[in-house]
Design a protein around this motif. Structure first.
Motif, mmCIF file in Angstrom:
data_model
loop_
_atom_site.group_PDB
_atom_site.id
_atom_site.type_symbol
_atom_site.label_atom_id
_atom_site.label_comp_id
_atom_site.label_asym_id
_atom_site.label_seq_id
_atom_site.Cartn_x
_atom_site.Cartn_y
_atom_site.Cartn_z
ATOM 1 N N VAL A 26 1.281 7.686 10.289
ATOM 2 C CA VAL A 26 0.671 7.496 8.970
ATOM 3 C C VAL A 26 -0.573 6.614 9.078
ATOM 4 O O VAL A 26 -1.625 6.922 8.495
ATOM 5 N N ARG A 45 -4.950 -1.443 -0.654
ATOM 6 C CA ARG A 45 -3.970 -2.344 -0.048
ATOM 7 C C ARG A 45 -4.178 -3.715 -0.673
ATOM 8 O O ARG A 45 -5.275 -4.267 -0.636
ATOM 9 N N TRP A 65 -4.509 7.619 8.120
ATOM 10 C CA TRP A 65 -5.215 6.811 7.118
ATOM 11 C C TRP A 65 -6.508 6.234 7.696
ATOM 12 O O TRP A 65 -7.591 6.357 7.112
ATOM 13 N N LEU A 78 -3.583 13.659 5.486
ATOM 14 C CA LEU A 78 -3.498 12.630 4.456
ATOM 15 C C LEU A 78 -3.826 13.263 3.110
ATOM 16 O O LEU A 78 -4.878 13.884 2.943
ATOM 17 N N CYS A 91 -3.930 8.000 -0.989
ATOM 18 C CA CYS A 91 -3.597 6.624 -0.591
ATOM 19 C C CYS A 91 -4.045 5.663 -1.680
ATOM 20 O O CYS A 91 -4.954 5.954 -2.454
ATOM 21 N N VAL A 118 0.862 5.508 0.957
ATOM 22 C CA VAL A 118 0.197 6.621 1.616
ATOM 23 C C VAL A 118 1.026 7.882 1.370
ATOM 24 O O VAL A 118 2.256 7.866 1.511
ATOM 25 N N SER A 120 0.863 -1.188 0.000
ATOM 26 C CA SER A 120 0.000 0.000 0.000
ATOM 27 C C SER A 120 0.894 1.231 0.000
ATOM 28 O O SER A 120 2.062 1.186 0.394
#
Length: 271
Positions: free
Chosen positions: A142, A74, A146, A68, A71, A54, A52
């Motif tokens: 992070v 995942r 997220w 953020l 993103c 970010v 993933s």
């Protein structure tokens, strides 16, 4: 379009990726970012990790992250990607992977970690510098941004909130909690022992935690061990103890010993 590529390895603990990217955007620009890993096809000994990406906005020196910006999904796949129209400023591009943490001892002894490559494509010139993680708690910060932005919010008690990022695009689960009360302790128990093809960043599937006043915490990250079907069976119980006081340095996870290699990601952090 301009292109920058950076390589690194995923270390099997809260040290995280060996290289991230400090991105400086000088004018509003469209950015596409891809994260690659080597395919395991034709190699039985190679395991693909859960990738993933970010992107977070940060201070000019990268020491503080604020919001953020973008993103990816995942996935256990050879590539994941995300794209965003970024305003001028400073950003960190952070690649993530967790399912190989279960092989931590083996990887640390061999010194061989899963490699990755980040490719940054931008419609306008940008400055993209590879740097090591800018803080020991970068992964925790992070994951908090997220999960708290895109996760499902659950109010366990007044001022005691859990965010759970799960579902098809999360390919597992990321669980974080916050205690916004000025006094008192939040207690949480999370049980995933009935899961199938799932491993935990905590190295166990049943954990308990205490979150002090005005703190937040990453409880765990659940990931499929191998590509294929999986089931994350999660049960949670929580309670707020308004008159309980324990110093923040003494709190955290109590469902077993938390080694130094995991402490930076799973210890309480101030709000």
């Amino acid at each position: 379009w301009s292109e920058t590529r950076v390589g690194g390895v995923f270390r099997p603990n809260s040290a995280g990726p060996s290289q991230i990217i400090h991105l400086v955007v000088l004018e509003r620009t469209e950015v596409d970012i891809c994260l690659y890993q080597e395919t395991s096809r034709g190699c039985d000994s190679k395991k693909e990790v859960d990738l993933s990406l970010v992107v977070v906005k940060c201070s000019p020196d990268g020491s503080q992250i604020t919001t953020l910006a973008a993103c990816s999904h995942r996935r256990i796949n050879t590539v994941v990607s995300c794209g965003e129209l970024l305003s001028p400023g400073h950003y960190l591009i952070v690649p993530l992977a967790f399912n190989h943490w279960v092989h931590q001892e083996e990887e640390l002894l061999s010194g061989v970690h899963p490699p990755y490559t980040i490719a940054v494509f931008s419609s306008q010139p940008v400055l993209a510098d590879p740097v090591p993680p800018t803080s020991p708690t970068l992964l925790a910060d992070v994951l908090w941004l997220w999960a708290s932005k895109h996760g499902k919010r659950r109010e366990i008690d007044t001022g005691f909130t859990c965010y759970q990022l799960s579902g098809r695009n999360a390919h597992g689960s990321i669980v974080v909690v916050e205690n916004r009360q000025p006094t008192g302790v939040c207690e949480l128990e999370y049980d995933c022992t009935d899961s199938f093809n799932i491993v935990s960043s905590q190295e166990r599937l049943k954990v308990s935690a205490m979150v002090p006043a005005l703190h937040r915490m990453v409880i765990l990250v659940l990931s499929p061990l191998i590509k294929g079907s999986f089931r994350a069976a999660e049960r949670m119980r929580g309670a707020f103890r308004p008159h309980l006081y324990i110093p923040a340095r003494a709190m955290g996870h109590s469902g077993g010993f938390l080694g130094n290699s995991l402490r930076d990601i799973h210890q309480p952090r101030p709000l």
